[in-house]
Scaffold this active site. Structure first.
Site, mmCIF file in Angstrom:
data_model
loop_
_atom_site.group_PDB
_atom_site.id
_atom_site.type_symbol
_atom_site.label_atom_id
_atom_site.label_comp_id
_atom_site.label_asym_id
_atom_site.label_seq_id
_atom_site.Cartn_x
_atom_site.Cartn_y
_atom_site.Cartn_z
ATOM 1 N N ALA A 9 0.854 -1.188 0.000
ATOM 2 C CA ALA A 9 0.000 0.000 0.000
ATOM 3 C C ALA A 9 0.887 1.234 0.000
ATOM 4 C CB ALA A 9 -0.916 0.004 1.224
ATOM 5 N N VAL A 11 0.270 4.017 1.184
ATOM 6 C CA VAL A 11 0.151 4.770 2.441
ATOM 7 C C VAL A 11 0.670 3.981 3.635
ATOM 8 C CG1 VAL A 11 -1.754 6.240 1.691
ATOM 9 C CG2 VAL A 11 -2.244 4.002 2.718
ATOM 10 N N SER A 12 1.294 2.841 3.395
ATOM 11 C CA SER A 12 1.798 2.000 4.482
ATOM 12 C C SER A 12 3.198 2.438 4.904
ATOM 13 C CB SER A 12 1.844 0.534 4.031
ATOM 14 O OG SER A 12 2.682 -0.229 4.864
ATOM 15 N N PRO A 13 3.399 2.747 6.187
ATOM 16 C CA PRO A 13 4.751 3.107 6.615
ATOM 17 C C PRO A 13 5.715 1.938 6.507
ATOM 18 C CG PRO A 13 3.327 2.792 8.525
ATOM 19 C CD PRO A 13 2.446 2.748 7.316
ATOM 20 N N THR A 15 5.645 -0.365 4.137
ATOM 21 C CA THR A 15 6.065 -0.421 2.738
ATOM 22 C C THR A 15 7.199 0.583 2.521
ATOM 23 O OG1 THR A 15 3.865 -1.118 1.990
ATOM 24 C CG2 THR A 15 5.305 -0.120 0.347
#
EC number: 5.99.1.4
Length: 199
Positions: A9, A11-13, A15
């Site tokens: 994603a 918006v995933s930290p 990631t």
């Protein structure tokens, strides 16, 4: 060439904290990465997870501590409370899908560019100007931001269905052709060991 499905994603930290280590591992092992951006909050809802805002306070506090520690380990700056989070991940995801279909640029750099913009640069990755800038910085035509909308929206929905069917339940999530599954940027070393035949 063997492939690896990469569910993530923008918006995933976590990631973001993966950096470009997956691409380095893939290059060493001759793997082709299939990038599958998805709506991670929808994935949580489909697989028994809870979105961050609805988690117990102890989980929220732990998440912030863990992000601080993982950021230090990765050597990547991270704002624990970025100005533009949460934001709509769909436009940046559509751009990644369009870029993968188009070819010619640095897909790993593109993914990291979007996540870095969110978590370290205080930029809103739902904004067209930001999407175009990150595309161009990674060797893609900025016009993909508009051209890839329809195909991107369709594939974005399919990526969620694929993830559920494949057994993914978070982001980042890595699945090999042999159905070995690795959840989280902190499992990239395990993925590499598996590909080396050591795990």
């Amino acid at each position: 060439m063997p492939t690896l499905d990469y569910y993530f994603a923008t918006v995933s930290p976590y990631t973001y904290l993966a950096g470009t280590r997956l691409e380095e591992i893939a290059a060493r092992h001759g793997l082709r990465i299939v990038y599958k951006p998805l709506d991670v909050v929808a994935l949580f809802g489909r697989t028994g997870g809870v979105k961050p805002a609805d988690r117990h306070e102890s989980r929220k506090e732990y998440r912030l501590q863990e992000l601080r520690r993982q950021s230090a380990k990765a050597g990547l700056p991270l704002n624990l409370r970025p100005a533009h989070w949460p934001t709509n991940p769909a436009p940046s995801s559509y751009a990644i899908i369009a870029a993968q279909n188009e070819g010619g640029g640095d897909l790993g750099g593109l993914v990291h560019g979007f996540t870095r913009a969110c978590w370290a640069e205080e930029r809103d990755i739902a904004e067209d100007a930001v999407i175009r800038d990150v595309l161009q910085a990674n060797g893609f035509d900025p016009a993909l931001a508009g051209r890839g909308l329809l195909a991107g929206a369709d594939q974005y929905g399919r990526n969620l269905e694929d993830a559920v069917a494949a057994g993914a339940f978070g982001a980042p999530f890595y699945i090999t052709e042999g159905d070995e599954r690795f959840w989280g940027q902190d499992r990239l070393d395990d993925l590499a060991l598996h590909l080396d035949g050591k795990l």
